[in-house]
Design a protein around this motif. Sequence first.
Motif, PDB file in Angstrom:
ATOM      1  N   ALA A  69       0.831  -1.203   0.000  1.00 51.17           N
ATOM      2  CA  ALA A  69       0.000   0.000   0.000  1.00 51.17           C
ATOM      3  C   ALA A  69       0.864   1.251   0.000  1.00 51.17           C
ATOM      4  CB  ALA A  69      -0.901   0.002   1.230  1.00 51.17           C
ATOM      5  N   GLY A  70       0.306   2.339  -0.495  1.00 51.67           N
ATOM      6  CA  GLY A  70       0.958   3.637  -0.409  1.00 51.67           C
ATOM      7  C   GLY A  70       2.000   3.905  -1.477  1.00 51.67           C
ATOM      8  N   MET A  71       2.007   3.123  -2.544  1.00 49.73           N
ATOM      9  CA  MET A  71       2.984   3.336  -3.612  1.00 49.73           C
ATOM     10  C   MET A  71       2.254   3.351  -4.950  1.00 49.73           C
ATOM     11  SD  MET A  71       6.445   1.491  -2.514  1.00 49.73           S
ATOM     12  CE  MET A  71       7.226   2.574  -3.653  1.00 49.73           C
ATOM     13  N   ASP A  72       2.780   4.155  -5.873  1.00 48.12           N
ATOM     14  CA  ASP A  72       2.189   4.210  -7.209  1.00 48.12           C
ATOM     15  C   ASP A  72       2.581   3.000  -8.049  1.00 48.12           C
ATOM     16  OD1 ASP A  72       0.995   6.626  -6.644  1.00 48.12           O
ATOM     17  OD2 ASP A  72       2.697   7.795  -7.393  1.00 48.12           O
ATOM     18  N   ASN A  73       3.843   2.562  -7.937  1.00 46.47           N
ATOM     19  CA  ASN A  73       4.343   1.490  -8.781  1.00 46.47           C
ATOM     20  C   ASN A  73       4.701   0.272  -7.928  1.00 46.47           C
ATOM     21  OD1 ASN A  73       5.438  -0.101 -10.745  1.00 46.47           O
ATOM     22  ND2 ASN A  73       6.990   1.354 -11.397  1.00 46.47           N
ATOM     23  N   THR A  74       3.682  -0.508  -7.567  1.00 44.44           N
ATOM     24  CA  THR A  74       3.934  -1.676  -6.725  1.00 44.44           C
ATOM     25  C   THR A  74       4.631  -2.799  -7.494  1.00 44.44           C
ATOM     26  OG1 THR A  74       1.727  -2.558  -7.162  1.00 44.44           O
ATOM     27  CG2 THR A  74       1.993  -1.167  -5.208  1.00 44.44           C
TER      28      THR A  74
END
Length: 98
Positions: A69-74
């Motif tokens: 969670a909390g990231m644009d590019n997982t």
Amino acid sequence: MGAVLVHIGAQLPLNSESTMEELNGRMLACQILITGLIARVANERPDPLRFLTDFRDEIKAVVKGVNIAGMDNTDRVRHFAQQSVDELFSLMKPPSAD
């Protein structure tokens, strides 16, 4: 060869280059520690290679399915984690004949 002492609770340096070097050193130390622990457990099993293969597959499944969670590019983070798992298990070599 002398012993190396790692202070896990030591305060990180303030400049970013030193901070990254310190973090990389800590990550490497953790990888070596984990590799040793896994190898030790595997050596106590009747079929160490089977244990390592099963354990590696379980860890890869966890990395593949974990919620980031909390990231644009997982995908990038997941790819890096998969590479780290591969590196960790590539450190495990059979004992030398020496």
